[in-house]
Motif scaffolding. Structure first.
Motif: not given
Length: 689
Positions: A267-271, A281-285
């Protein structure tokens, strides 16, 4: 430490229950009430103990060690045999150290106190267990257990629960290097990811499509709230009713962020994919907190450069966390590094296997030959003394021990009865004894009851006491001893330092400075290894006497000196000369290639019955022993390793010539034993040639 023939084997696949009446406590109070003041060390008190141990080792005159293992030999034929050349014996020790685990490690620094004219000992008993500490591509830890070894430890109340649950883990130097390289590769892959910070994930399943759309809407609402409402502490968006997943608006590196909890890795990969497609301007960390707990965020950034800086900070932080994990996983090896860096005199009892375990567990894979091993171990521990050699080689000490064995407990009882039984002895030999005190957690005492034998910490203490008493009888004047004096360089010990028993039963001594072994000594019959034939997989009904008779009928009554069983499936045949070896192997090959009546009626037909009998020279035996495989029967081992019958080694083989040259070297260390057995008064110092 115990050295026994022990079988059968089984992998350690479950936790053992302790047979002790009480669990071993690591607290000071428990140590004070024990029969012997021994410092027990587990994960809970390791760091504080290590800090104290640094000062104790630095001030020590010598450090005694002892190990407890889960087994000794992985198959009956891997035990020390009469016909084992020293290089083969090393291969058997290597196999043991690689297959079995260390569960206790005793470390006991000894320091001479000039004020009280006594040695102060600090016995430590470390519980050790090779736990898997690293989560990124870690090596698997596997080891064998011999049931008789485990039963023996349980008999002496070894606490298996403490070992498994509270034992201190470790990484060898090689494992640390490999872990650092893996971390560097991971960091490099992240740094070289030119595609940006996201991946184009193709959504195939309907559930993924719906989840992606739902997350897109939720993230859009959250972002809009930040940009238009300006209140980042407002109520976080909800995922769905009844879901275990949750979000919370927080700050991450001074930036507004959405904390993601309860999401799967997929799910985190999908996000992450949704962010790359719809939100510039949004980034996954992904990061770890101070307790190494995994955390996931969606972070708002003000510009592309801000986004790149955040990604760089996150990558650097992940690398720092990985480095801290590696340093933490080093664990008990810090004790070994301490002993190596201080280069103190290390004292053990019949300790070649102990030293092999130290190398295998805390340095790296054991070298393939004894020469390479001793050269490497000498660079880490330049001063090692084996008290068993000291007691057997020195005439006066051997005279003292002649009525008893030189096992650790027997030697301790003979040389240190006033310590073991807390009483004075009228024996004149002990009148000049060295006083030894014990100090644990700054509490020092001179009287105590005997400790638990076969507990590594107490065995290390006994080893150090034996060494101190032996030095006293060698003429050391400890009253004149100062802290600047180095026992390792004392000329009275020169002939004993860095000489270890490769095999006590054979009396093989190897010099750690040169790699030479006293191949011809008083325990071994004078024979040449090129006169030996190895025969395996013959009819099981044949005994050594019958095999000798079959061969003697063919080559003469004096052709075979002896036949020695390796196990029920294999024997060594010791011929009178090497020409007979060639003749036997050639004749065997000819008989097996012929179906005529001569081959059926030939005396060797009994040995060759069945058509599966193998025979080869001593080189094949070494090849079989060098394999990591350990079948119970030697014939199965030879078949599994793939060793075929051969006539004789290639005379042009440079390796064989080097081996023969090594065999011819008889180091002067053997003169020590020979001199004693000849009842000579003086024993010359054995120096490297």
């Amino acid at each position: 430490m115990r050295r026994l023939k022990q079988w059968p084997l089984r992998p350690l696949a479950y936790s053992f229950c302790s047979s002790a009446a009480e669990a071993v406590s690591s607290s000071t109070a428990a140590a004070a009430t024990a029969a012997f003041p021994l410092k027990h060390v587990t994960r809970s008190n390791f760091e504080t103990t290590l800090n104290d141990l640094r000062a104790l080792v630095k001030a020590a005159d010598f450090v005694a060690i002892d190990l407890e293992m889960t087994g000794v030999t992985s198959a009956p034929w891997r035990d020390s045999l009469e016909f084992d050349r020293y290089d083969v014996r090393y291969l058997k020790v290597k196999d043991s150290a690689e297959k079995f685990a260390v569960v206790q490690f005793g470390v006991c620094p000894f320091r001479w106190d000039s004020r009280t004219h006594s040695f102060v000992s600090h016995p430590h008993n470390f519980f050790v267990f090779p736990r898997q500490e690293l989560t990124f591509d870690p090596p698997a830890h596997e080891f064998l257990c011999q049931t008789t070894s485990m039963d023996f430890l349980a008999k002496y109340q070894f606490d298996f629960n403490t070992c498994i649950h509270e034992g201190i883990s470790y990484l060898s130097r090689r494992q640390e290097e490999e872990a650092s390289q893996r971390l560097e590769r991971l960091h490099g892959e992240e740094r070289n990811d030119s595609s940006g910070e996201t991946e184009d994930l193709k959504l195939v399943r309907l559930a993924d499509v719906l989840f992606a759309e739902r997350m897109k809407n939720m993230l859009n609402d959250w972002r809009s709230g930040l940009l238009h409402g300006g209140n980042v502490s407002s109520e976080s968006p909800k995922i769905s009713n009844g879901s275990t997943q949750s979000t919370e608006t927080v700050f991450h590196h001074m930036r507004p962020a959405l904390s993601l909890k309860g999401f799967t890795s997929h799910q985190l990969r999908v996000i992450n994919s949704v962010l790359g497609k719809h939100f510039g301007d949004l980034v996954y960390i992904h990061s770890n907190d101070k307790n190494s707990c995994s955390q996931n965020f969606v972070v708002y950034t003000e510009s592309q450069s801000d986004k790149e800086n955040l990604m760089k900070e996150a990558k650097e932080e992940r690398k720092r966390v990985g480095e801290r994990k590696i340093q933490s996983a080093i664990g008990f090896r810090q004790v070994i590094d301490l002993l190596a860096s201080e280069q103190k005199l290390i004292v053990g009892h019949n300790c070649f296997l102990d030293i092999a375990h130290v190398y295998s567990k805390f340095v790296g894979p054991l070298p393939s030959t004894a020469e390479k091993f001793v050269a490497s171990i000498n660079s880490h521990f330049p001063y090692i003394v084996d008290t068993k050699i000291l007691l057997n080689v020195n005439p006066m000490l051997h005279q003292r021990m002649k009525k008893s064995s030189t096992s650790l407990s027997s030697a301790f009882s003979s040389l240190c009865p006033q310590i073991e039984f807390s009483s004075r002895s009228s024996d004149s030999f002990l009148q000049q004894r060295v006083k030894i005190d014990v100090e644990v957690d700054n509490i020092r005492c001179s009287n105590w009851n005997a400790g638990g034998k076969h507990e590594a910490g107490y065995d290390a203490f006994m080893t150090g006491c034996i060494f101190a008493q032996a030095c006293n009888h060698l003429g050391f004047d400890f009253k004149q001893h100062s802290q600047s004096d180095n026992l390792a360089r004392n000329e009275k010990l020169e002939k004993y330092i860095n000489r270890l028993y490769l095999s006590w039963t054979r009396g093989d001594i190897i010099d750690l400075r040169t790699g030479h072994s006293n191949a011809d000594n008083w325990r071994v019959s004078k024979f040449k290894y090129e006169n030996i034939v190895l025969i395996w997989n013959f009819p099981r009904k044949l005994k050594a006497r019958e095999i000798k008779e079959c061969i003697c009928k063919t080559f003469g009554s004096a052709s075979v000196i002896s036949v020695y069983h390796i196990d029920d499936s294999a024997v060594f045949v010791f011929f009178k000369n090497s020409e007979l070896v060639w003749d036997f192997l050639t004749l065997k090959r000819q008989l097996e290639s012929s179906d005529g009546p001569v081959s059926v009626l030939h005396p060797l037909s009994k040995i060759l019955e069945g058509g599966n009998t193998g025979a080869a020279d001593y080189k094949a035996y070494k090849e079989i022993c060098s394999s990591h495989i350990s079948k119970v029967l030697f014939s199965d081992q030879a078949e599994t390793v793939g060793v075929k019958s051969r006539t004789r080694p290639n005379p042009q083989d440079e390796t064989d010539r080097r081996e023969e040259s090594t065999d011819a070297v008889t180091h002067k260390a053997s003169d020590l034993i020979d001199a004693f057995l000849a009842d000579r008064v003086e024993v010359e110092t054995a120096t490297p040639t």
